[in-house]
Motif scaffolding. Sequence first.
Motif, PDB file in Angstrom:
ATOM      1  N   ARG A 104       1.054  -0.956  -0.405  1.00  0.00           N
ATOM      2  CA  ARG A 104      -0.307   0.113   0.023  1.00  0.00           C
ATOM      3  C   ARG A 104       0.571   1.210  -0.254  1.00  0.00           C
ATOM      4  N   VAL A 105       2.140   1.402   0.774  1.00  0.00           N
ATOM      5  CA  VAL A 105       2.976   2.508   1.121  1.00  0.00           C
ATOM      6  C   VAL A 105       3.795   2.520  -1.030  1.00  0.00           C
ATOM      7  N   GLN A 106       3.796   2.066  -1.065  1.00  0.00           N
ATOM      8  CA  GLN A 106       4.311   1.547  -2.976  1.00  0.00           C
ATOM      9  C   GLN A 106       3.632   2.856  -4.085  1.00  0.00           C
ATOM     10  N   ALA A 107       1.871   1.818  -3.663  1.00  0.00           N
ATOM     11  CA  ALA A 107       0.956   2.279  -4.285  1.00  0.00           C
ATOM     12  C   ALA A 107       0.432   3.350  -4.211  1.00  0.00           C
ATOM     13  N   LEU A 108       0.464   4.656  -3.155  1.00  0.00           N
ATOM     14  CA  LEU A 108       0.443   5.438  -2.893  1.00  0.00           C
ATOM     15  C   LEU A 108       1.349   6.502  -2.567  1.00  0.00           C
ATOM     16  N   GLY A 109       2.856   6.009  -3.279  1.00  0.00           N
ATOM     17  CA  GLY A 109       3.605   6.777  -4.238  1.00  0.00           C
ATOM     18  C   GLY A 109       4.511   7.258  -2.822  1.00  0.00           C
ATOM     19  N   TYR A 110       4.737   6.967  -1.572  1.00  0.00           N
ATOM     20  CA  TYR A 110       6.190   6.555  -0.524  1.00  0.00           C
ATOM     21  C   TYR A 110       7.046   5.616  -0.877  1.00  0.00           C
ATOM     22  N   GLN A 111       7.956   5.961   0.286  1.00  0.00           N
ATOM     23  CA  GLN A 111       8.797   5.018   0.182  1.00  0.00           C
ATOM     24  C   GLN A 111       8.370   4.179   1.738  1.00  0.00           C
ATOM     25  N   LEU A 112       8.375   2.982   2.039  1.00  0.00           N
ATOM     26  CA  LEU A 112       8.430   2.752   3.156  1.00  0.00           C
ATOM     27  C   LEU A 112      10.488   2.245   3.670  1.00  0.00           C
ATOM     28  N   ARG A 113      10.040   3.080   4.887  1.00  0.00           N
ATOM     29  CA  ARG A 113      11.655   2.327   6.116  1.00  0.00           C
ATOM     30  C   ARG A 113      11.360   1.739   6.712  1.00  0.00           C
ATOM     31  N   ILE A 114      11.477   0.485   7.074  1.00  0.00           N
ATOM     32  CA  ILE A 114      11.820  -0.180   8.534  1.00  0.00           C
ATOM     33  C   ILE A 114      12.115  -0.552   9.467  1.00  0.00           C
ATOM     34  N   THR A 115      12.008   0.294  10.505  1.00  0.00           N
ATOM     35  CA  THR A 115      12.872   0.049  12.027  1.00  0.00           C
ATOM     36  C   THR A 115      12.167  -0.255  13.015  1.00  0.00           C
ATOM     37  N   TYR A 116      13.504  -1.021  13.875  1.00  0.00           N
ATOM     38  CA  TYR A 116      12.816  -1.558  15.546  1.00  0.00           C
ATOM     39  C   TYR A 116      13.202  -0.645  16.274  1.00  0.00           C
TER      40      TYR A 116
END
Length: 340
Positions: free
Chosen positions: A88-100
């Motif tokens: 969904r992030v990609q479809a909306l034109g954002y970049q996803l960053r994942i952190t713990y």
Amino acid sequence: MRVTAKEVARQAGVSASTVSLVFQNKGSIRPEVRQKVFAAAAAIGYRPGGSAAGAAQPVIQLVLYKKHGKVVSDTPFFENLIKGISDRVQALGYQLRITYYYAAQDAAEQLRSLQNSRPAGLLLLTTEMHTRDLDAFEALGLPLVLLDNWFPAKSCDAVVIDNLRGAYHAVQFLIQCGHTRLGYLSSKVDIRNFTERREGYLAAVRSLKDPHNDSAQRIVRVGTTVESACADMTAYLATDPVLPTAFFADNDLIAAGCLRALRRAGYRVPEDISLIGFDDMSICELTEPPLTTMAVPKERLGALAVDRLDRRIRGETGGETIRLLVQPEIVVRASVRPIH
């Protein structure tokens, strides 16, 4: 016609250089100004990279909060949840960053790193969180949506599982199959998801209206992994208890571990005792017999959280705070036997 960064600046009421700094993740831009720029860009359809040379996509930061790691781990549940978020992030034109975020480590350093990364918004996995743990994330001043937990004392958007209703329907299914002597395989880890499932179990038990039924007291506390649940259930069976005809389990890992213990102790599932889990993890099809469970639409859960955060970033929420409940649905396999 391509939308330019100058039009974003005009829409947001800032300078073109500020827009450039925001999308390049540079400069000391205040969070409220950064949010205004992202909201303006989203409103007029600006997608950085094509219209602004060298610009980066706005970032949605998924923070996986680990207080103890007994629930949040690399299981298929969280893998599917993250896939729904990522798509969904990609479809909306954002970049996803994942952190713990590890509660046992330096909080100031982790929060500083998070703030310096300057995301457009935060998606916070709050499964293992308590209310006070949220304060530091609210203080960052970023658009924020909580996932898989909510806090009555906080005014934050949250997307969560309807645990109470899901557990209630699971136990009602057992009752409809003729089971009235029920038991509950309860997690030793106390999180809101399990607390709500316990409430759902007890509500369904109360519907039996039998003053002599002891299902509300037939609660077995077990560990959250297959191995620890199996060990705890084995110890419980060694006390030679009067067993119910069916157990509801807090989740599938617990159900799978207890199923293993029952079979090792000579009980047949579902001929002697039935089992129903919660979550619909891949392990359900690997147990013998395959496990009946309440399926959580994990990818949908993640996508809904992203949609809400996108509206937060755009400034399109109308000022309201919401809690979205996603309803689980039963998946019938072979671990429950009708006894009408």
